[in-house]
Design a protein around this motif. Structure first.
Motif, short mmCIF file in Angstrom:
data_model
loop_
_atom_site.label_atom_id
_atom_site.label_comp_id
_atom_site.label_asym_id
_atom_site.label_seq_id
_atom_site.Cartn_x
_atom_site.Cartn_y
_atom_site.Cartn_z
N MET A 60 0.82 -1.17 0.00
CA MET A 60 0.00 0.00 0.00
C MET A 60 0.87 1.25 0.00
O MET A 60 0.54 2.23 -0.60
CB MET A 60 -0.91 -0.02 1.22
CG MET A 60 -1.86 1.13 1.30
SD MET A 60 -3.10 0.79 2.54
CE MET A 60 -3.33 2.38 3.21
N GLY A 61 1.99 1.20 0.65
CA GLY A 61 2.87 2.35 0.68
C GLY A 61 2.37 3.42 1.63
O GLY A 61 1.38 3.25 2.33
N ILE A 62 3.06 4.52 1.63
CA ILE A 62 2.68 5.65 2.48
C ILE A 62 2.36 6.81 1.56
O ILE A 62 3.24 7.35 0.88
CB ILE A 62 3.81 6.02 3.46
CG1 ILE A 62 4.15 4.82 4.33
CG2 ILE A 62 3.44 7.24 4.29
CD1 ILE A 62 5.38 5.01 5.19
N LYS A 63 1.10 7.18 1.52
CA LYS A 63 0.65 8.24 0.63
C LYS A 63 1.32 9.56 1.01
O LYS A 63 1.31 9.97 2.16
CB LYS A 63 -0.87 8.37 0.72
CG LYS A 63 -1.47 9.19 -0.37
CD LYS A 63 -2.98 9.10 -0.33
CE LYS A 63 -3.55 9.74 -1.55
NZ LYS A 63 -4.98 9.49 -1.67
N GLY A 64 1.94 10.20 0.01
CA GLY A 64 2.56 11.49 0.22
C GLY A 64 3.94 11.44 0.84
O GLY A 64 4.49 12.47 1.22
N LEU A 65 4.53 10.23 0.96
CA LEU A 65 5.83 10.11 1.62
C LEU A 65 6.92 10.88 0.87
O LEU A 65 7.72 11.59 1.49
CB LEU A 65 6.24 8.64 1.75
CG LEU A 65 7.61 8.38 2.37
CD1 LEU A 65 7.65 8.91 3.81
CD2 LEU A 65 7.95 6.91 2.33
N THR A 66 6.94 10.79 -0.44
CA THR A 66 7.99 11.47 -1.21
C THR A 66 7.92 12.98 -1.00
O THR A 66 8.94 13.62 -0.77
CB THR A 66 7.85 11.14 -2.71
OG1 THR A 66 7.91 9.72 -2.87
CG2 THR A 66 8.97 11.77 -3.52
N LYS A 67 6.72 13.54 -1.05
CA LYS A 67 6.58 14.98 -0.83
C LYS A 67 6.98 15.36 0.59
O LYS A 67 7.67 16.36 0.79
CB LYS A 67 5.14 15.42 -1.11
CG LYS A 67 4.94 16.91 -0.96
CD LYS A 67 3.56 17.34 -1.37
CE LYS A 67 3.26 18.80 -1.19
NZ LYS A 67 4.26 19.69 -0.74
N LEU A 68 6.56 14.54 1.56
CA LEU A 68 6.92 14.81 2.95
C LEU A 68 8.44 14.84 3.12
O LEU A 68 8.99 15.76 3.73
CB LEU A 68 6.31 13.76 3.87
CG LEU A 68 6.69 13.87 5.35
CD1 LEU A 68 5.99 15.07 5.98
CD2 LEU A 68 6.32 12.59 6.08
N LEU A 69 9.11 13.85 2.56
CA LEU A 69 10.57 13.81 2.67
C LEU A 69 11.22 14.95 1.90
O LEU A 69 12.18 15.56 2.39
CB LEU A 69 11.10 12.46 2.16
CG LEU A 69 10.80 11.27 3.05
CD1 LEU A 69 11.25 9.98 2.37
CD2 LEU A 69 11.44 11.41 4.41
N ALA A 70 10.73 15.22 0.70
CA ALA A 70 11.32 16.30 -0.10
C ALA A 70 11.20 17.64 0.60
O ALA A 70 12.11 18.47 0.55
CB ALA A 70 10.66 16.35 -1.47
N ASP A 71 10.07 17.86 1.28
CA ASP A 71 9.85 19.13 1.97
C ASP A 71 10.63 19.24 3.28
O ASP A 71 11.11 20.31 3.62
CB ASP A 71 8.35 19.33 2.27
CG ASP A 71 7.52 19.53 1.02
OD1 ASP A 71 8.10 19.78 -0.06
OD2 ASP A 71 6.28 19.42 1.12
N ASN A 72 10.75 18.13 4.01
CA ASN A 72 11.32 18.18 5.36
C ASN A 72 12.72 17.60 5.48
O ASN A 72 13.43 17.91 6.44
CB ASN A 72 10.38 17.46 6.34
CG ASN A 72 9.04 18.16 6.41
OD1 ASN A 72 8.97 19.30 6.81
ND2 ASN A 72 7.98 17.48 6.00
N ALA A 73 13.09 16.72 4.57
CA ALA A 73 14.42 16.11 4.64
C ALA A 73 14.92 15.84 3.21
O ALA A 73 15.05 14.70 2.79
CB ALA A 73 14.36 14.81 5.43
#
Length: 119
Positions: A1-14
């Motif tokens: 299922m993955g984690i929805k929005g994980l890439t954006k979260l990481l790109a924005d915060n780390a």
């Protein structure tokens, strides 16, 4: 299922957490591969490929297995050691999502059958 929005979260915060790597950088390393996701990817491709599908004696489609085999060989030839991970039963949240998807699929199939009959 993955984690929805994980890439954006990481790109924005780390932003340093995401790195693009060349395939050669993984030479000699073990890499974990989500087996369910890989099989699903090949099943989707098989569904689009038309009539040229591999089957067993019982007529069951086996093209996805050939895809998995070919991918594994390519990874081994590239010097990697693939480890396929089967993560067991889905968590409750994923079970709920899968239930919704199955319900939508059943409704769509029913609508299609009522509109087009036995096509």
């Amino acid at each position: 299922m993955g984690i929805k929005g994980l890439t954006k979260l990481l790109a924005d915060n780390a932003p340093k957490a995401i790195k693009e790597q060349k395939l050669e950088n993984y030479f000699g390393r073990r890499i974990a591969i989500d087996a369910s996701l890989s099989i699903y990817q090949f099943l989707i491709v098989v569904g689009r490929s038309g009539t040229e599908m591999l089957t067993n004696e019982a007529g069951e489609v086996t093209s996805h297995l050939q895809g998995m085999f070919t991918r594994t060989i390519r990874l081994l030839e590239a010097g990697m050691q693939p480890v396929y991970v089967f993560d067991g039963q889905p968590p409750d949240l994923k079970k709920q999502e899968l239930s919704k998807r199955y319900s939508k699929r059943a409704d769509a199939a029913e609508d299609f059958a009522s509109s087009y009959g036995d096509w």
